[in-house]
Design a protein around this motif. Structure first.
Motif, PDB file in Angstrom:
ATOM      1  N   MET A  64       0.675  -1.315  -0.157  1.00  0.00           N
ATOM      2  CA  MET A  64      -0.020   0.092  -0.144  1.00  0.00           C
ATOM      3  C   MET A  64       0.945   1.150  -0.005  1.00  0.00           C
ATOM      4  SD  MET A  64      -3.102   0.777   2.498  1.00  0.00           S
ATOM      5  CE  MET A  64      -2.033   1.699   3.792  1.00  0.00           C
ATOM      6  N   ASN A  65       0.446   2.216  -0.682  1.00  0.00           N
ATOM      7  CA  ASN A  65       1.094   3.466  -0.723  1.00  0.00           C
ATOM      8  C   ASN A  65       0.955   3.947   0.674  1.00  0.00           C
ATOM      9  OD1 ASN A  65       2.242   5.950  -1.321  1.00  0.00           O
ATOM     10  ND2 ASN A  65       0.816   6.470  -2.738  1.00  0.00           N
ATOM     11  N   PRO A  66       2.188   4.426   1.447  1.00  0.00           N
ATOM     12  CA  PRO A  66       2.018   5.053   2.616  1.00  0.00           C
ATOM     13  C   PRO A  66       1.558   6.642   2.754  1.00  0.00           C
ATOM     14  CG  PRO A  66       4.331   4.991   1.879  1.00  0.00           C
ATOM     15  CD  PRO A  66       3.534   4.053   1.065  1.00  0.00           C
ATOM     16  N   ALA A  67       1.367   6.925   1.499  1.00  0.00           N
ATOM     17  CA  ALA A  67       0.597   8.535   1.493  1.00  0.00           C
ATOM     18  C   ALA A  67      -0.704   8.384   1.811  1.00  0.00           C
ATOM     19  CB  ALA A  67       1.021   9.011   0.186  1.00  0.00           C
ATOM     20  N   VAL A  68      -1.400   7.225   1.466  1.00  0.00           N
ATOM     21  CA  VAL A  68      -2.885   6.955   1.656  1.00  0.00           C
ATOM     22  C   VAL A  68      -3.057   7.329   3.321  1.00  0.00           C
ATOM     23  CG1 VAL A  68      -4.657   5.302   1.905  1.00  0.00           C
ATOM     24  CG2 VAL A  68      -3.175   5.595  -0.170  1.00  0.00           C
ATOM     25  N   LEU A 102       6.277  12.766   1.012  1.00  0.00           N
ATOM     26  CA  LEU A 102       5.065  11.720   0.628  1.00  0.00           C
ATOM     27  C   LEU A 102       4.067  12.925  -0.033  1.00  0.00           C
ATOM     28  CD1 LEU A 102       4.271   9.792   3.694  1.00  0.00           C
ATOM     29  CD2 LEU A 102       5.591   9.050   1.575  1.00  0.00           C
ATOM     30  N   THR A 103       3.531  12.636  -0.997  1.00  0.00           N
ATOM     31  CA  THR A 103       2.610  13.406  -1.731  1.00  0.00           C
ATOM     32  C   THR A 103       1.473  12.621  -2.164  1.00  0.00           C
ATOM     33  OG1 THR A 103       3.607  12.805  -3.805  1.00  0.00           O
ATOM     34  CG2 THR A 103       4.175  14.744  -2.919  1.00  0.00           C
ATOM     35  N   LEU A 104       0.405  13.376  -1.892  1.00  0.00           N
ATOM     36  CA  LEU A 104      -1.039  12.575  -2.251  1.00  0.00           C
ATOM     37  C   LEU A 104      -1.694  13.856  -3.349  1.00  0.00           C
ATOM     38  CD1 LEU A 104      -2.896  10.138  -1.405  1.00  0.00           C
ATOM     39  CD2 LEU A 104      -3.797  11.799   0.326  1.00  0.00           C
ATOM     40  N   PRO A 151      -7.652   7.051  -5.430  1.00  0.00           N
ATOM     41  CA  PRO A 151      -7.349   8.210  -4.741  1.00  0.00           C
ATOM     42  C   PRO A 151      -8.387   8.664  -3.978  1.00  0.00           C
ATOM     43  CG  PRO A 151      -7.099   8.792  -7.313  1.00  0.00           C
ATOM     44  CD  PRO A 151      -7.456   7.320  -7.111  1.00  0.00           C
ATOM     45  N   ASP A 182      11.781   7.860   2.112  1.00  0.00           N
ATOM     46  CA  ASP A 182      11.056   8.782   0.875  1.00  0.00           C
ATOM     47  C   ASP A 182      11.428  10.000   0.617  1.00  0.00           C
ATOM     48  OD1 ASP A 182      10.635   6.124   0.064  1.00  0.00           O
ATOM     49  OD2 ASP A 182       8.424   6.318   0.369  1.00  0.00           O
ATOM     50  N   ALA A 193       8.079   6.181   6.550  1.00  0.00           N
ATOM     51  CA  ALA A 193       8.139   6.443   4.955  1.00  0.00           C
ATOM     52  C   ALA A 193       8.782   7.686   4.930  1.00  0.00           C
ATOM     53  CB  ALA A 193       6.543   6.454   4.674  1.00  0.00           C
TER      54      ALA A 193
END
Lengths: 126, 477, 98, 312
Positions: B1-5, B57-59, D272, B54, B50
């Motif tokens: 899973m993307n940690p940005a979530v 983090l961007t979302l 998203p 990295d 994270a």
């Protein structure tokens, strides 16, 4: 001279009037009115200054201003409730406790709590 | 899973908890708020890992890439402040729990507002969009003002009103700047919004607006009364993060939006910071009330953080970021201790301080530890931050800033030692009259732990420094 | 021809609204002012609405304009009534300028 | 073109003149009345500029509800202290005039400079128009508010909720103020309510429904409903209630809750946050927002946590 120039000048004048109101107001509600005027001037600039697209204002600033209008009314409503409460507690509607007595007009000399002090004064519990 | 979530949780856990708290009857609000306020900090552990891996983090909301949509960005600086927020918030909970029980009038709105404040702070820290930053800061300000007003004294209501009016003034200047940036660049994303001609004007407008919110001298007038009169837990969380959020936003806009900020403006803002350091410290020294001393000290310390703009180096950023961390923890601890003193003595006038170290040793110790951090004595976290800033000034041969930073330590020492001397060494050590019931011990311990933490991070500064060493908020070094 | 008629009505409407405003500013007491405000303004608004309806020439627009006029009429009737009533309770009409 | 500029100048002058009356007027109540007029003039200017959504919003919210809120706050002050009716509390200061003139000059300079500056060839607004088709919406402003920048709108609804909850800090300590005006029992007023109310609901529904494709939407519709709520409070058909109830609280959080769902539901599908879920979801969110806007503003006007039925 185009319409944009006229509205930019109008916005500037309104902004200046708001600044004047803010500086000269003793009454909190006057300060709120002045701030609302300044906000309107800012909103007008936000719509007029960006380039028009196909003869209509850019939709993004329109959405921003719509958001801004709702935030402005929320903040104003909250500030008015705060003002009424402050008025009840201190008996006048100026911000500075040590304000020039002449500006308070009739309430001069009434320094302590307001005319309608309630049962639950202070921060205590019910 | 993307940690940005996980970033979504930082904002939506407190927000949803606030909604649930509003819907539920008053007696359930406090436990719900406790759950919400304890749940979101858990996310900081995976997020820290994270970010350490990295860098950022961007979302992007809805998959609409900026400038079309809104983006979030978490960098080392944001993470540091999130930790301050989490720790100060948790430490403030026992005091808030004790003070705003279900029988208290203001408890019904207090708990939702407490959660909304966290929502607003976290959203503002994550915002990578100029307008989204505005709405988030509005949310923060409005919740903070309402929380100050829960005190209901004339002083608190006046302070709340002044904060609100100045906050609106600040935000309308900020929005005007944002509008000008959009008009010229067609984008609201912080890292896309750079432009040429009108930029400096827009920059000044945005910075001025944020300086009001961050209470940077000479736009600080709301802060001392607001912090000095707010209920203790509120003052703690506000001094720890609410002003600093605007300051971090200011840094970000400075280093990100204005890719090449004008030197003259940098020096000018640094000078403003210099005046703030001196003026705030002098005012803190003169205050007759403990909470006001701590509040004025914030003005001084915020001025300190403005020195990053003229120094603008990697080391300076590490120092300023670390100072942010140490100062936030120490300040919150001191306000929590002061709140307990007010509860017990019914006042925080410094005339009541003599003898306090006997009757309330935990509080006195907390104040001492916090004071050590404020002065920047080794081995506290405050020392590390100031030392890095000193190093940065030395590297750039900025002698003026060097002298100033050294001087600021002395000036903080003056007002801190005044308090400590009064507490411990005053000849007339009268017995402290306990007027009210003592708050539960856990409130004292929470404040003490926070103050200890501010010292301990000075002993182990490497994780935070390494994170902050990745780069200035703009990414450039 | 229709344009001309619309123009005349528009101008006449503007005149009545203007007259109503002048009346509100110049007349001596509440009752006279209400008189100017309600009667002249409502007539003016009707004329403007009619002229706009003529210019638009569509039934839907005409009906909407009529609705606008009726709502304004209703609102001004009630508010004028309330103001007059309130005013009489405080200071009964004497016929003398206040 | 010439006629247009004459009209523009006239509009600008009217707006500035009204602003001057607000800022410089002697009596507070007079200033409030002029502020309402200012809001209406603002709405006309939005219409002239082609920003119909803003015209509707400013007429309903900026002028109508802000004015109503200010008037009821004024009445509360007068209720506490009758002498407030004559409140003036302004000082004269040459410094203020100078500062104001200087600020106005600065804003004008910056604004005019900004008008003539070079602009980026591509703006977010152009992207919005280019990609609006993907959403099936016809109104780009609604597209920005609910799809492209929906998170802003969520925070904005949270601000409205915060304003209400924050006001409770103050209002819960005070006795409930009566907002009713005298004369509500008159048959004429009842007729007015009987006619206006269904019409207002109809208009609100209309604004909500067409908001996707034409000017209108949740805020405008909510403001119209809030206006009706104010009318019902003024006529005593609804009265402020001292205790909150579950319905009122649900209505208050509906907007933020619905928008939160729009953010969180896509996450559970691995998309998203705030990914577009189709037009239906937008209508659902807008309906919830309309309810929240209407209820929050009405309750802020009433200064109470809930409403109850009054005399019929």
């Amino acid at each position: 001279m185009s319409g944009e120039v006229v509205f930019v000048l109008a916005a500037a004048a309104i902004f200046g009037l708001g600044v004047h109101g803010l500086l000269t107001a003793g009454h909190i509600m006057r300060k709120l009115l002045a701030l609302n005027l300044m906000l309107s001037a800012v909103f007008l600039l936000l719509i007029v200054v960006p380039a028009r697209i196909d003869g209509l204002p850019d939709p993004v600033p329109q959405a921003l201003v719509l958001t801004g209008i709702v935030i402005a009314v929320s903040t104003t409503a909250f500030a008015l409730a705060l003002m009424v409460r402050l008025f009840r507690r201190q008996g006048h509607a100026a911000i500075h406790p040590d304000v020039d007595p002449r500006m308070l007009g009739h309430v001069t000399g009434r320094t302590s709590a307001g005319p309608q002090e309630e049962h639950d004064r202070g921060s205590g519990s019910r | 899973m993307n940690p940005a979530v996980l970033l979504v949780g930082l904002v939506f856990i407190p927000l949803v908890a606030a909604l649930v708290a509003v819907i539920l009857p008053v007696r359930f609000r406090r436990p719900v708020a406790l759950l919400g306020a304890l749940a979101w900090p858990l996310l900081l552990v995976p997020l820290s890992i994270a970010v350490a891996r990295d860098q950022t983090l961007t979302l992007v909301f809805g998959g609409w890439t900026p400038p079309l949509g809104i983006g979030w960005r978490l960098d080392a600086l944001g993470l540091v402040l999130l930790w301050v927020h989490a720790l100060a918030g948790i430490a403030a909970l026992p005091g808030a729990w004790h003070r705003f029980g279900p029988k208290v009038v203001a408890a019904a709105p207090f708990w939702p507002l407490w959660l909304i404040l966290s929502t607003g702070v976290n959203a503002a820290l994550l915002a990578a969009d100029l307008f989204n930053l505005y709405v988030s800061l509005e949310l923060t300000t409005l919740a903070a003002v309402a929380l100050i007003a829960t005190d209901d004294g004339i002083a608190a209501l006046t302070a709340a009103m002044r904060y609100l009016l100045l906050g609106v003034l600040g935000s309308l200047m900020y929005v005007l700047g944002v509008g000008l940036v959009y008009a010229q660049t067609g984008s609201l994303a912080m890292d896309q919004a750079d432009a040429a001609a009108i930029r400096d004007v827009a920059l000044v407008l945005m910075l001025t607006g944020l300086m009001v919110k961050a209470a940077i001298f000479p736009l600080h007038v709301w802060l001392p009364h607001a912090y000095g009169n707010a209920p203790g837990p509120v003052a703690a969380i506000m001094s720890a993060v609410v002003g600093k959020v605007a300051l971090v936003a200011l840094w970000r806009i400075w280093f990100q939006t204005a890719a090449d900020p004008p030197d003259l403006l940098a020096d000018l803002l640094g000078l403003v910071g210099a005046v703030a350091i001196v003026y705030g410290a002098l005012a803190a020294y003169m205050q007759p009330r403990l909470k006001m001393v701590i509040a004025w000290s914030s003005i001084s310390q915020f001025g300190f953080l403005m020195l990053l703009l003229p120094l603008a180096s990697q080391t300076a950023f590490q120092g300023a970021g670390f100072h942010l961390l140490a100062h936030g923890l120490a300040k919150a601890a001191m306000f929590l201790a002061a709140a307990n003193i007010v509860t017990v003595l019914g006042s925080d006038s410094i005339r009541h301080l003599p003898g306090l170290d006997k009757r309330m040793p935990l509080e006195a110790f907390t104040l001492a530890l916090g004071g050590v951090t404020l002065i920047g004595l080794p081995p506290s976290g405050g020392f590390t931050g100031k030392w890095m800033l000193l190093t940065a000034a030395w590297e750039q041969q900025g002698w003026f800033w060097l002298v100033l930073i050294a001087l600021s330590g002395l000036m903080s020492a003056a007002y801190v030692f005044r308090i400590l001397a009064l507490t411990c060494f005053h000849p007339a050590r009268r017995a402290v009259h306990e007027l009210h019931a003592r708050p539960p011990k856990i409130t004292s311990l929470a404040a003490l732990l926070l103050a200890l933490l501010a010292v301990i991070i000075g002993l182990y500064p490497h994780p935070a420094l390494e994170l902050l060493g990745r780069g200035l908020p703009g990414g450039a070094s | 021809m229709i344009d001309l008629l619309a123009l005349v009505m528009l101008l006449a409407g503007c005149f009545f609204v203007f007259a109503g405003t002048v009346g509100m500013l110049r007349l001596p007491d509440v009752y006279c002012r209400l008189h100017a405000l309600t009667k002249a303004d409502n007539l003016g608004l009707l004329l403007i609405c009619l002229s706009l309806a003529l210019l638009a020439g569509r039934l839907r627009i005409t009906l909407l304009l009529l609705l606008i006029w009726l709502l304004a009429l209703l609102a001004s009737t009630v508010s004028a009534h309330l103001i007059a009533r309130h005013s009489r309770a405080r200071r009964p009409p004497t016929g003398e300028p206040q | 073109m010439n006629a247009q500029i004459v009209v523009d100048i006239a509009l600008g002058l009217i707006l500035v003149g009204l602003a001057a009356q607000v800022a410089l007027g002697r009596h507070l109540f007079r200033s409030i009345v002029f502020y309402v007029a200012f809001g209406l003039a603002m709405a006309v200017i939005w219409a002239r500029l082609g920003a119909a959504d803003l015209a509707l919003a400013d007429a309903a919210i900026g002028a109508g509800l802000t004015g109503a809120l200010m008037m009821v706050a004024f009445r509360r002050l007068v209720g506490i202290d009758p002498e407030q009716a004559q409140a003036q509390m302004t000082r004269h200061s040459h410094v203020a005039v100078a500062v104001a003139a200087l600020t106005a000059g600065l804003v004008a300079t910056v604004g005019l400079a900004a008008l003539t500056m070079a602009r980026a060839p591509e703006s977010a607004g152009m992207q919005v128009l280019a990609r609006l088709e993907e959403t099936g919406l016809g109104n780009p402003v609604t597209g920005v508010l609910l799809v492209f920048r929906g998170f802003d709108t969520l925070i904005e609804m949270a601000v409205l909720l915060t304003a209400f909850v924050g006001s409770r800090v103050m209002t819960q300590r005070s006795r409930l103020n009566v907002t009713t005006i005298s004369g509500f029992e008159l048959p004429l007023v009842r007729t007015l309510v009987a006619v206006i109310l269904p019409l207002a609901v109809l208009i609100a529904m209309h604004l909500l429904w067409i908001g996707a494709d034409q000017p209108g939407g949740a805020f405008q519709a909510g403001a119209v409903l809030a206006g009706s709520g104010v009318l019902l409070l003024l006529t005593g058909t609804l009265l402020p209630a001292p205790r909150s109830n579950a319905m009122a609280r649900l209505a208050l959080v509906a907007g933020v809750a619905a928008l939160s769902l729009l953010v969180l539901v896509p996450l559970s599908q691995g998309r998203p946050p705030l990914a577009f879920l189709g037009k239906g979801s937008l209508l659902f969110a807008e309906a919830a927002m309309m309810v929240s806007v209407a209820v929050s503003l009405t309750l802020l006007f009433a200064g109470a946590p809930a409403l109850k039925a009054g005399r019929q």
